[in-house]
Design an enzyme around this catalytic site. Structure first.
Site, short mmCIF file in Angstrom:
data_model
loop_
_atom_site.label_atom_id
_atom_site.label_comp_id
_atom_site.label_asym_id
_atom_site.label_seq_id
_atom_site.Cartn_x
_atom_site.Cartn_y
_atom_site.Cartn_z
N TRP A 96 0.89 -1.16 0.00
CA TRP A 96 0.00 0.00 0.00
C TRP A 96 0.93 1.21 0.00
CZ3 TRP A 96 -4.92 0.77 -0.94
CH2 TRP A 96 -5.49 2.00 -0.63
N GLU A 495 -24.63 11.69 4.55
CA GLU A 495 -23.69 10.58 4.73
C GLU A 495 -24.26 9.55 5.73
OE1 GLU A 495 -21.29 9.55 3.16
OE2 GLU A 495 -20.13 8.25 4.48
N LYS A 499 -25.08 5.56 4.95
CA LYS A 499 -24.54 4.43 5.72
C LYS A 499 -25.66 3.47 6.09
CE LYS A 499 -21.41 5.59 4.80
NZ LYS A 499 -20.33 5.23 3.93
#
Lengths: 621, 363
Positions: A96, A495, A499
Site C-alpha cells: 500500500w 452521509e 450508511k
C-alpha cells in the site's frame, strides 16, 4: 511552514496501528511438496487486506529471483507465474504505497546492488533520505523511490566492510529510525531469513522443518498453530530449524514464548476485529492523526490559489466522496465564491460550462471510480484545472489530474466508506484553511481545531458507541428514517443516511431540515425515527424548531448534539458529541451515525462488510 | 506464551437466590446447561481444557479450582496456583454470554498489536465506574473507570504475572496499574454479548441461546400427531404427547413431559424432568428442572424455578402498561409492547386458578 506541526510520532503510530503493507517470509529445510511460489502466492492472498496496489515475491534457489509489479495479487501472480517458482526460502509482500507510486520499480521486494539481498518492509523509515544520500556517495545505485531500499544497501555495505550477514543486519537496524516490520533474505546464506520489528506487527510461525515470519496470524495459521509475537525493538533470524530473537544485543528465550493458536486460518478474525467496518470506524482517530500530520500545506495553498482565481469551481464526486465534497462546498461561500457541486454521473448537464478559466476538486477514495474519471476527462478536455483528492497513490485519478492531494487513511476494506470519508472531510477542511491563509486571514483557531481533531475523534468513538448500540435496537425494526440538518450539517445527514441504507438496508432519506416540511413530513407518524444533526452551530436554533414540528407528529427524535448543550433535553434520544469548532464538527458528528449503521446491520443479522449489490469501487457506469 | 482459559463461576447468588438458592447465579440452568458452561464449553472446544473457579465443583469435564475468600481477586489468585506451565490467563466471567469468536478476537488483538494482554470492550451506556474503558493512541487501554461508552466485556487475556497485583488491589485497580507500564490492547466487540445482572436478563438470553436446528434424540418419544415448526430440540427420554404444537425455537430437556394439546411457543425451555400438563400454553419462558405446569395453565415471559409447582388453570399476565428498566420493547404486528410475566421461585407452589399480575415476583 507555520502550520506544519508535522508530528512524526503520530505518523509512526499510524504505521503500527492501521495495517499498511503485508509481509511474509518462509524457509524450508528442503523443497516443499507444493511449489514455494504457490505458498507465497497464497500468503499474499491472505495479506491482501493490508494493501493491494502491488505485490511481489523473492525466492532463493540457485541465486535470488525477484518477481513483482503493480496490481492486485491475482493479476501479478498470474502474469509472473508465481506458482511455478521453486526454492527453499522466499519472501512475499503486498503493498500500500506511502513512498513512491505503485509500479514495478517501487514494488517490494527490494534488492541491493548485486541482486543478492532482498528485503520486504511494512512501515516507514523516517531517515531514509539521509541514509540514501550517504550510501549513494559510497557508490550504491538506487532503483526505486522507496524508503525500504536503503535497508538492502545498508546490509550490503556492512557485509562489504567484512561483517557477517547477521552482524551487518544488526548494524543496519541501528541506523534506521521509524516504524517497521522487516524481513530480509541473503542468497549467500540461502536458508536464513532475518527479521526486525519496531511498532509494525510481526509474527513468527514455528513449524516442523520450516519457519515463517508474517504480518498477521491467519497467514501463519495455514501452516502452523505455533506462533511467537515479536516485540517492539526485537530482531533476529529464522532458519528451517531455529528461531533466534535478540533485543539490544541480548538473546531472548524464543522457545518459552511459543503460543499455540488452536484455531484455523478460516476461523481467525481480521486482525482481531469481528468486522472490518468496526475496525475502520474504531481506527479513525489514528487515520485522522496521520492525515493531519501529513498535510502538505504548500500544495494546499497552491490549490487554494487556483480555486480563488477560477471563474467557476466544480466539486465532482460520487457516493460518500460527494458528501465530503458537499461539506467543503458549504465552506466556500464564506470566501465569496460559489462552488458548483456535481454528482459525477451527472456531469454532462454541466459540460457546456467547462472552460479553461475554471478549476475543479475531484474526489474519489480509490481514484478509479468510473463516473468520476469520465467527468474528470471531460473537464480536462476543456481545459479545466483539476485537483484530485484521493487515498490511492498512483491511481488513475492521481495520474490524470494537475495536482493531487492525498488523504492518508490507509487501505479500507469495508465497502461502506468510514475512515476514508472522515479523512476526506479533514483534508478538504485543511484546503479551506489554506484558502483563508492565502487571503490573509488569521487561521490560528481553525489550525488548533485540526490539531485537536484526532483526540476528539477518539473521545467521540468512545462516548457514542453505547448510545448507538441502544438506538440500533430500536432502529432495527424501522422501515424508514429521516436524517435532517441545516447548513453544514446537511452533508453529514446525507452521509449518515447513506450508511444506514448501505449496510442496514433501511430506507433513509436526508433533507435540509427546513425543507422537510415541504413534503417529507407527510410520512411522519407515531414512532417514525428522525435523526437530527446539530453539527452546525449557526443553525442550531432553527433546527430545534424542526425538532418540535417532528415531535408534534409523533416522530421519535434522535440527534447528534454538542456535549453540555441544552439541545439534548429537546430530543427523545440525544447522542452527545464533543463540542469541536465548526470546521471539524461534521467529522465528529458523522462518527455516531457510522456506529449506528454498523450496529443496526449487526442487530438485523447482516454482514456490514459485504452489503448486497455493492462493490467497494464502482468501475462500471 | 501458553493460555490458560479460566471461567469465573463463583460469587453470591444475589437476586438470583430465588432460582439458584445458595448457588451462584452462573448456576442457573438454561437449555440443559448452567450459564457458566456456555463459556466453559466454548473455551474447552478451542483450547482443549478450561479452568473453572467456583466453590461448588461439579462432575463435568473442566478443571475446577476451589474458590477461597471473597471476590474475583481471590478466585483468580487461587486459580493461579492450579495452573501448569501456562504463561497467560484468558479470564472470562461466567455470567456473560458471548459468541466464542470474541475469545479469538481477544487473543488475536493482543498478538497482532504486540501488546502484553487485551481486554474485551463492548458498547454500553454506563454510569461511571462500571468498568468503562478509556483508550489512548494505538487502541491501547488508558484506564478503567473513566468516561467511555465501551465497557469491560467480562473477558481479558492477561500475563500470569498480572495476578500478583491482585494481592493488594481490586481487579480494575490492577488493570490500571498494569496499563500504566505495560501495553493492554482494547478489543472492541460488536457481536452478541449479554450479561446477567438481574433475573429479568434471562428473558433476552432465551433468544440468544435458542436452538438453531431441530434435533430429536433417538431415545425421545414424540407422538405422530405432534406438530413441530421451526427449530426444536428434544433430549433423551423426553416425551411429547398427542396434538402438542411446538413452535420453535423450543428446547425440551431430558426426561421432560409435554402433555397433549399443549401449545409451546417460541423461546420456551422445558428443562430436564419438568412436566407440562395437557392444554397448557407456554411462551418465551424458562421452566426449571422438575417443575410442574398444571393443565390449562398459561405461562408467558416468565421464569419458573426448579421443583416449583404451578397448579392447573394458573395464568401469568405479561403485558405491562408501560416499560420499565432493563426491558426491551417487543414489536408484534406493528404494535409495541413491554412484556414481563412472573418469576416463580424454586420449590414454590402456585395454587390452582391463580392469576399473577404482570411483573410479579422479580424483586
Amino acid at each position: 511552514m507555520a502550520f506544519s506541526g508535522s508530528d512524526n510520532e503520530t505518523l509512526i503510530w499510524q504505521g503500527a496501528f492501521s495495517s499498511v503493507c503485508g509481509i511474509f517470509g518462509v524457509t524450508f529445510a528442503e523443497r516443499p511438496r507444493r511449489n514455494l511460489g504457490e505458498i507465497l502466492r497464497r500468503a499474499l492472498e491472505r495479506l491482501e487486506y493490508r494493501g493491494y496496489d502491488s505485490a511481489g515475491v523473492a525466492v532463493v534457489d540457485k541465486g535470488l529471483v525477484v518477481r513483482k509489479d503493480a496490481g492486485k495479487v491475482a493479476e501479478v501472480a498470474t502474469r509472473y507465474g508465481f506458482d511455478s517458482l521453486q526454492g527453499v526460502a522466499g519472501l512475499a509482500h503486498t503493498r500500500w504505497a506511502t513512498h513512491g507510486k505503485p509500479d514495478q520499480t517501487n514494488a517490494h521486494p527490494h534488492t541491493d546492488c548485486r541482486g543478492v539481498i532482498a528485503v520486504v518492509h511494512n512501515g516507514i523509515i523516517e531517515n531514509y533520505a539521509e541514509l540514501r544520500e550517504e550510501l549513494a556517495k559510497r557508490g550504491h545505485v538506487f532503483r526505486s523511490e522507496t524508503d525500504t531500499e536503503v535497508v538492502a544497501h545498508l546490509v550490503e555495505e556492512y557485509k562489504r566492510q567484512g561483517l557477517d550477514a547477521f552482524s551487518a543486519f544488526r548494524k543496519a537496524l541501528s541506523r534506521i529510525k521509524g516504524a517497521y516490520a522487516i524481513a530480509l533474505i541473503d542468497a549467500d546464506n540461502p536458508q536464513i531469513i532475518y527479521f526486525a520489528r519496531n511498532l509494525s506487527p510481526l509474527i513468527i510461525g514455528v513449524g516442523d522443518g520450516f519457519n515463517i515470519v508474517a504480518s498477521d496470524i491467519p497467514t501463519v495459521l495455514d501452516y502452523t498453530g505455533k506462533v511467537i509475537a515479536v516485540r517492539d525493538g526485537e530482531y533476529g533470524y529464522i532458519t528451517p530449524t531455529e528461531v533466534y530473537i535478540e533485543a539490544d544485543g541480548v538473546p531472548q528465550d524464543a522457545a518459552r514464548r511459543i503460543e499455540e493458536i488452536p484455531w484455523s486460518a478460516e476461523m481467525a478474525t481480521k486482525g482481531g476485529y469481528p468486522h472490518f467496518m468496526l475496525k475502520e470506524i474504531y481506527e479513525q482517530p489514528e487515520s485522522l492523526a496521520t492525515t493531519v500530520a501529513g498535510l502538505e500545506w504548500r500544495t494546499l495553498e497552491a490549490v487554494a490559489n487556483a480555486l480563488l482565481s477560477a471563474r467557476n469551481i466544480y466539486i465532482v464526486a460520487a457516493g460518500s466522496s460527494y458528501h465530503a465534497g458537499l461539506a467543503f462546498a458549504h465552506l466556500l461561500p464564506r470566501l465569496r465564491t460559489t462552488p458548483i457541486p456535481i454528482i459525477a454521473s451527472e456531469y454532462a448537464t454541466y459540460e457546456n460550462l467547462f472552460d479553461k478559466d475554471d478549476a475543479a476538486i475531484v474526489i474519489s477514495q480509490s481514484g478509479e471510480t468510473i463516473d468520476t474519471i469520465k467527468a474528470l476527462r471531460a473537464m480536462r478536455e476543456r481545459g479545466v484545472k483539476v485537483a484530485a483528492v484521493t487515498n490511492v497513490v498512483g491511481s488513475t485519478l492521481s495520474r490524470e489530474s494537475d495536482v493531487v492531494i492525498y488523504t492518508r487513511a490507509g487501505p479500507e476494506i469495508g465497502v461502506a466508506a468510514t475512515k476514508t470519508f472522515t479523512t476526506q472531510v479533514a483534508t478538504l477542511a485543511a484546503l479551506f484553511v489554506a484558502a483563508l491563509k492565502t487571503l490573509g486571514y488569521d487561521t490560528a483557531q481553525y489550525e488548533r481545531e485540526l490539531k485537536n481533531l484526532p483526540d476528539l475523534a477518539r473521545k467521540t468513538v468512545e462516548n457514542t458507541a453505547g448510545t448507538a448500540k441502544d438506538l440500533a435496537k430500536r432502529l432495527k425494526k424501522a422501515a424508514s428514517a429521516y436524517y435532517l440538518g441545516r447548513g453544514s450539517a446537511v452533508p453529514v445527514a446525507m452521509e449518515g443516511a447513506l450508511k444506514l441504507k448501505e449496510v442496514a438496508y433501511i430506507h433513509a432519506e436526508a433533507y435540509p431540515a427546513g425543507e422537510s416540511k415541504h413534503g417529507p413530513i407527510a410520512l411522519v407518524e407515531e414512532g417514525f425515527p428522525t435523526i437530527f444533526v446539530f453539527s452546525d452551530p449557526a443553525t442550531r436554533e432553527k433546527t430545534l424548531s424542526n425538532v418540535a414540528e417532528m415531535k408534534a407528529r409523533g416522530a421519535y427524535t434522535i440527534g447528534t448534539v454538542p456535549a453540555k448543550s441544552d439541545i439534548a433535553k429537546k430530543l427523545d434520544m440525544p447522542v452527545e458529541v464533543p463540542d469541536a469548532g465548526e470546521l471539524t464538527a461534521p467529522i465528529l458528528h458523522v462518527i455516531p451515525l457510522q456506529l449506528l449503521a454498523y450496529f443496526t446491520a449487526v442487530e438485523r443479522g447482516y454482514d456490514p462488510d459485504k452489503p448486497r449489490n455493492l462493490a467497494k469501487t464502482v468501475t462500471v457506469e | 506464551m501458553k493460555i490458560a482459559p479460566l471461567v469465573l463461576a463463583g460469587g453470591r447468588p444475589g437476586l438470583f437466590e430465588k432460582l439458584t438458592g445458595n448457588l451462584p447465579k452462573t448456576y442457573v440452568k438454561i437449555g440443559g446447561k448452567r450459564l457458566y458452561q456456555y463459556a466453559a464449553d466454548a473455551l474447552a472446544a478451542t483450547f482443549g481444557r478450561v479452568y473453572v473457579a467456583t466453590p461448588y465443583p461439579e462432575k463435568a469435564p473442566y478443571i475446577y479450582t476451589e474458590e477461597r475468600g471473597e471476590g474475583i481477586e481471590q478466585a483468580i489468585l487461587t486459580a493461579e496456583t492450579y495452573l501448569g506451565a501456562e504463561t497467560h490467563i484468558l479470564l472470562v466471567y461466567g455470567d456473560v454470554y458471548v459468541e466464542p469468536a470474541a475469545y479469538r478476537t481477544l487473543v488475536e488483538t493482543a498478538i497482532s498489536t504486540g501488546a502484553d494482554g487485551a481486554v474485551l470492550a463492548v458498547p454500553r451506556k454506563a454510569t461511571k465506574g462500571y468498568g468503562t474503558l478509556e483508550t489512548k493512541p494505538g487502541g491501547l487501554l488508558a484506564r478503567v473507570g473513566g468516561v467511555s461508552q465501551w465497557i469491560f466485556g467480562g473477558a481479558a487475556l492477561l500475563p500470569r504475572d498480572f495476578v500478583k497485583t491482585l494481592t493488594h488491589a481490586t481487579f480494575y485497580e490492577a488493570l490500571n496499574q498494569y496499563a500504566a507500564t505495560r501495553k493492554i490492547a482494547v478489543a472492541p466487540w460488536g457481536g452478541v454479548w449479554h450479561d446477567l445482572n438481574y433475573p429479568e436478563d434471562i428473558l433476552p438470553l432465551l433468544e440468544h441461546a435458542a436452538p438453531r436446528h431441530t434435533h430429536i434424540s433417538s431415545g425421545a418419544k414424540v407422538s405422530p400427531t405432534a406438530v413441530f415448526e421451526g427449530p426444536v430440540v428434544v433430549e433423551e427420554g423426553a416425551e411429547v404427547d398427542h396434538y402438542a404444537v411446538l413452535k420453535g425455537p423450543v428446547y425440551i430437556g431430558r426426561g421432560a413431559f409435554v402433555g397433549s394439546h399443549t401449545l409451546i411457543r417460541n423461546y420456551t425451555y422445558i428443562e430436564e424432568g419438568a412436566v407440562v400438563g395437557n392444554a397448557a400454553e407456554i411462551s418465551h419462558s424458562l421452566i426449571g428442572e422438575r417443575a410442574t405446569i398444571g393443565r390449562a395453565s398459561f405461562i408467558s415471559y416468565s421464569v419458573v424455578g426448579a421443583d416449583a409447582v404451578v397448579e392447573p388453570n394458573a395464568t401469568t399476565m405479561s403485558i405491562l402498561r408501560e416499560g420499565r428498566e432493563r426491558l426491551e420493547p417487543i414489536e408484534v404486528r406493528g404494535r409495541t409492547y413491554f412484556k414481563l410475566g412472573a418469576l416463580i421461585p424454586r420449590a414454590t407452589r402456585i395454587p390452582a386458578g391463580t392469576v399473577l399480575k404482570p411483573g410479579t415476583g422479580w424483586q
